[in-house]
Design a protein around this motif. Structure first.
Motif, PDB file in Angstrom:
ATOM      1  N   UNK A  92       0.882  -1.164   0.000  1.00 17.87           N
ATOM      2  CA  UNK A  92       0.000   0.000   0.000  1.00 17.87           C
ATOM      3  C   UNK A  92       0.917   1.210   0.000  1.00 17.87           C
ATOM      4  N   UNK A  93       0.498   2.284  -0.633  1.00 15.59           N
ATOM      5  CA  UNK A  93       1.378   3.449  -0.637  1.00 15.59           C
ATOM      6  C   UNK A  93       1.384   4.118   0.739  1.00 15.59           C
ATOM      7  N   UNK A  94       2.554   4.425   1.240  1.00 15.65           N
ATOM      8  CA  UNK A  94       2.642   5.262   2.450  1.00 15.65           C
ATOM      9  C   UNK A  94       3.991   5.945   2.447  1.00 15.65           C
ATOM     10  N   UNK A  95       4.105   6.999   3.259  1.00 15.48           N
ATOM     11  CA  UNK A  95       5.348   7.729   3.263  1.00 15.48           C
ATOM     12  C   UNK A  95       6.445   6.896   3.910  1.00 15.48           C
ATOM     13  N   UNK A  96       7.611   6.858   3.307  1.00 14.50           N
ATOM     14  CA  UNK A  96       8.713   6.074   3.850  1.00 14.50           C
ATOM     15  C   UNK A  96       8.692   4.626   3.418  1.00 14.50           C
ATOM     16  N   UNK A  97       7.827   4.285   2.450  1.00 19.11           N
ATOM     17  CA  UNK A  97       7.724   2.903   2.017  1.00 19.11           C
ATOM     18  C   UNK A  97       9.046   2.383   1.448  1.00 19.11           C
ATOM     19  N   UNK A  98       9.709   3.274   0.705  1.00 17.09           N
ATOM     20  CA  UNK A  98      10.997   2.884   0.129  1.00 17.09           C
ATOM     21  C   UNK A  98      12.002   2.502   1.202  1.00 17.09           C
ATOM     22  N   UNK A  99      12.028   3.296   2.277  1.00 11.50           N
ATOM     23  CA  UNK A  99      12.976   3.017   3.363  1.00 11.50           C
ATOM     24  C   UNK A  99      12.621   1.691   4.033  1.00 11.50           C
ATOM     25  N   UNK A 100      11.322   1.476   4.285  1.00 15.71           N
ATOM     26  CA  UNK A 100      10.897   0.228   4.916  1.00 15.71           C
ATOM     27  C   UNK A 100      11.336  -0.968   4.073  1.00 15.71           C
ATOM     28  N   UNK A 101      11.162  -0.852   2.757  1.00 26.00           N
ATOM     29  CA  UNK A 101      11.578  -1.940   1.873  1.00 26.00           C
ATOM     30  C   UNK A 101      13.066  -2.206   1.969  1.00 26.00           C
ATOM     31  N   UNK A 102      13.843  -1.136   1.937  1.00 28.34           N
ATOM     32  CA  UNK A 102      15.293  -1.293   2.005  1.00 28.34           C
ATOM     33  C   UNK A 102      15.710  -1.955   3.316  1.00 28.34           C
ATOM     34  N   UNK A 103      15.096  -1.509   4.433  1.00 26.02           N
ATOM     35  CA  UNK A 103      15.418  -2.107   5.735  1.00 26.02           C
ATOM     36  C   UNK A 103      15.063  -3.590   5.733  1.00 26.02           C
ATOM     37  N   UNK A 104      13.912  -3.916   5.134  1.00 26.71           N
ATOM     38  CA  UNK A 104      13.433  -5.302   5.180  1.00 26.71           C
ATOM     39  C   UNK A 104      14.287  -6.253   4.356  1.00 26.71           C
ATOM     40  N   UNK A 105      14.808  -5.790   3.229  1.00 21.74           N
ATOM     41  CA  UNK A 105      15.552  -6.745   2.404  1.00 21.74           C
ATOM     42  C   UNK A 105      17.040  -6.815   2.767  1.00 21.74           C
ATOM     43  N   UNK A 106      17.516  -5.874   3.580  1.00 23.11           N
ATOM     44  CA  UNK A 106      18.947  -5.838   3.863  1.00 23.11           C
ATOM     45  C   UNK A 106      19.550  -7.141   4.383  1.00 23.11           C
ATOM     46  N   UNK A 107      18.890  -7.854   5.319  1.00 17.96           N
ATOM     47  CA  UNK A 107      19.531  -9.062   5.831  1.00 17.96           C
ATOM     48  C   UNK A 107      19.926 -10.058   4.744  1.00 17.96           C
ATOM     49  N   UNK A 108      19.235  -9.995   3.607  1.00 24.57           N
ATOM     50  CA  UNK A 108      19.542 -10.962   2.560  1.00 24.57           C
ATOM     51  C   UNK A 108      20.939 -10.759   1.982  1.00 24.57           C
ATOM     52  N   UNK A 109      21.480  -9.554   2.112  1.00 25.50           N
ATOM     53  CA  UNK A 109      22.778  -9.278   1.504  1.00 25.50           C
ATOM     54  C   UNK A 109      23.940  -9.431   2.476  1.00 25.50           C
ATOM     55  N   UNK A 110      23.635  -9.795   3.710  1.00 24.87           N
ATOM     56  CA  UNK A 110      24.702 -10.018   4.686  1.00 24.87           C
ATOM     57  C   UNK A 110      25.328 -11.381   4.409  1.00 24.87           C
ATOM     58  N   UNK A 111      26.648 -11.445   4.375  1.00 24.07           N
ATOM     59  CA  UNK A 111      27.258 -12.736   4.051  1.00 24.07           C
ATOM     60  C   UNK A 111      26.996 -13.746   5.163  1.00 24.07           C
ATOM     61  N   UNK A 112      26.825 -15.023   4.805  1.00 23.88           N
ATOM     62  CA  UNK A 112      26.393 -16.037   5.775  1.00 23.88           C
ATOM     63  C   UNK A 112      27.278 -16.121   7.012  1.00 23.88           C
ATOM     64  N   UNK A 113      28.583 -15.945   6.844  1.00 23.06           N
ATOM     65  CA  UNK A 113      29.455 -16.059   8.012  1.00 23.06           C
ATOM     66  C   UNK A 113      29.242 -14.887   8.974  1.00 23.06           C
ATOM     67  N   UNK A 114      28.998 -13.711   8.425  1.00 28.33           N
ATOM     68  CA  UNK A 114      28.725 -12.550   9.287  1.00 28.33           C
ATOM     69  C   UNK A 114      27.393 -12.734   9.993  1.00 28.33           C
ATOM     70  N   UNK A 115      26.401 -13.159   9.240  1.00 29.67           N
ATOM     71  CA  UNK A 115      25.092 -13.461   9.819  1.00 29.67           C
ATOM     72  C   UNK A 115      25.257 -14.364  11.039  1.00 29.67           C
TER      73      UNK A 115
END
Lengths: 286, 276
Positions: A92-115
């Motif tokens: 749904x459109x809301x203010x800051x949606x882009x930021x929320x998306x970026x925060x949500x997908x970030x863990x996927x890019x952390x390398x497994x050993x760091x995770x």
């Protein structure tokens, strides 16, 4: 472009992938039938099913299979449910949606050993970890996660990494949902749950199948998280099939037995792969 | 309360929930970055410190004590090298498949994808021994070759989809004018597909940078990547949380930033083109 040129352009990719598949696969199958220990190189010879029997009768074999299935099953359940819920929340459109998306997908890019290290040290450490602090705050005894619940701890780490993946796929799929249909349903007085059940979930059926199959393929071979945190322990409580084979290979240097285990892992993965390839093939327009 | 008000409240609840979950999901990363600016005492302080005087001491220490620049260089060379090699093989092939499809093309593509589904551990011993026999164990070249081959199917699939989206009419028009195939590729297709190729390359770099299985098993001191370096901190000396966090932050920051830019390709690539 004439057909000969077209073939020539494709040749390197196809030939290299044939080699990449056939050579190691052939070697694995061959190794699995011979006696081959790097620490005992003078003992050689054909052993037939011997390596398979050795691997299969290892007391860690069934626990490893069970751990593998638990790991895959639990992680998929968590990531699909959470990913779906998040995709619906953000759809749904809301203010800051882009930021929320970026925060949500970030863990996927952390390398497994760091995770693995983030969770092992800063979250799950029984003395200084944040979980321990929170537990004490509520007057509870801190839990030594990696010792008491090693497998579930791995599930948490992998789920944290892969929920963003499920979320991203579902969010992308939701964008192609027919909005007019939803509006019509709203006008007819259909609430959130009926719409979810009759419109959204059927629309997501295919992406969901794809997510489940792909995650199954990836999670069957979880390695780094276990390697960095529990090393398969305590005992064999967090040893999955991948880690068991790794131990046979590079800790015991028993090539023959590791190869036999490898063949079993390949067969297991292929059972899933057949369904996945079929699902992808349906959608591939050439 | 009117329906409109109700809908508004529901909307606000959903948005608040989305923010809360997003912050919770991101928190471990935030905490890692924060810890990297603490002293070792502050890192294990109870209660945990949220406000403190930041120090850059950890970054200085790891720079002095570990060979982090070598590991970082290995990560850069293997992920970019692997990507270049894979693109070099994949671009002509995907091009030919997209513009000269035969009745085999679909099967070939699906077969390529199926090679991606072979579990790495199934071929651990053969690959390890092959590298040993060829004398390339613990070298960058072994990782470059393996990374490019293991990601070739994904790259092929995304590029194929990009090339297929180029309107055939443009190509036909240029062929009428007598353009050679070489010029067709360099002057018409490449400019049109450039954005797609670039973002595919970025996704490939992300995947190779984070690859763990082969990096850990095939390298040690010489060609170890950042993934392997961090794995080395799993032993008891890893209790230096602040320093581990600094290493981890350096190892992850560039790739998380890249990852944000490649969301779309990620969806296509990791679902093998099944979800667009």
């Amino acid at each position: 472009m004439n057909p000969t040129l077209a073939r020539l352009l494709q040749a390197p990719a196809i030939l290299l992938l044939v080699l990449w598949m056939i050579v190691p696969l052939g070697m694995t199958i061959y190794f699995s039938t011979i006696r081959y220990q790097l620490l005992n190189p003078e003992r050689t010879g054909f052993v037939g099913w011997g390596n398979y029997v050795f691997f299969y009768t290892d007391r860690n074999f069934w626990p490893a299979i069970w751990n593998t299935l638990t790991l895959v099953g639990l992680t998929i359940a968590i990531t699909v449910v959470l990913g779906l819920a998040l995709a619906l929340l953000v759809d749904r459109p809301f203010r800051g949606r882009g930021i929320v998306r970026v925060l949500l997908i970030s863990p996927f890019f952390i390398m497994p050993t760091v995770n693995a290290l983030i969770w092992k040290n800063m979250m799950m450490n029984p003395i200084y970890g944040l979980f321990a602090v929170i537990w004490s705050f509520f007057g509870l005894d801190p839990v030594d996660w990696l010792t008491r619940y090693p497998l579930y701890s791995i599930v948490i780490m992998v789920s944290w990494q892969w929920t963003p993946f499920a979320f991203l796929i579902f969010m992308t799929s939701l964008q192609s949902q027919d909005q007019e249909q939803k509006e019509a349903a709203t006008l007819d007085g259909a609430g959130f749950w009926p719409q979810l059940w009759h419109l959204t979930l059927p629309h997501l059926a295919r992406p969901m199948a794809i997510v489940i199959l792909i995650q199954t393929i990836f999670h069957l071979s979880i390695f780094a998280e276990i390697y960095v945190t529990t090393s398969g322990g305590p005992g064999n409580r967090s040893t999955n099939l991948t880690f068991l084979i790794f131990q046979q290979a590079l800790s015991s240097f028993n090539v023959g037995v590791a190869a036999a285990g490898g063949v079993i892992a390949i067969i297991l993965a292929n059972i899933v792969a057949i369904f996945l390839i079929r699902a992808i093939g349906k959608n591939l327009a050439v | 309360m009117t329906d409109k008000q109700k809908a508004r409240i529901r909307h606000n609840i959903a948005v608040t929930a989305a923010w809360i979950v997003a912050l919770v999901m991101f928190f471990p990363i935030f905490w890692m970055v924060l810890t990297s600016f603490k002293t070792e005492q502050q890192a294990i302080a109870i209660p945990p410190l949220l406000v403190f005087e930041p120090t850059f001491e950890n970054y200085a220490t790891i720079n002095a004590q570990t060979n982090i620049s070598k590991f970082a260089m290995n990560s850069i060379v293997t992920s970019i090298g692997g990507t270049l090699l894979a693109m070099l093989i994949a671009i002509p092939a995907a091009y030919a498949m997209a513009f000269r499809p035969t009745r085999w093309t679909k099967d070939v593509l699906l077969w390529m994808l199926s090679t991606k589904m072979m579990p790495a551990v199934g071929v651990l011993m053969p690959i390890y021994l092959l590298c040993q026999w060829l004398g390339i164990l613990d070298t960058r070249i072994s990782l470059i070759v393996i990374f490019s081959l293991m990601n070739l199917p994904i790259i092929m699939m995304i590029l194929f989809n990009y090339f297929r989206d180029i309107p055939v009419e443009i190509l036909e028009a240029s062929r009428m004018d007598g353009t050679t195939t070489f010029n067709e590729i360099t002057q018409i297709v490449m400019p049109l597909a450039w954005g797609g190729i670039a973002s595919t390359a970025l996704l490939s770099i992300v995947l190779m940078w984070n690859e763990a299985f082969w990096s850990i098993n095939l390298t040690s001191n010489n060609a170890g990547t950042l993934v392997a370096l961090v794995a080395g901190y799993s032993n008891p000396q890893g209790l230096f949380w602040a320093k581990v966090s600094a290493v981890s932050t350096l190892a992850c920051a560039p790739i998380v930033l890249l990852g944000w830019l490649t969301q779309k390709q990620l969806v296509q690539g990791l679902t093998f083109g099944a979800v667009k």
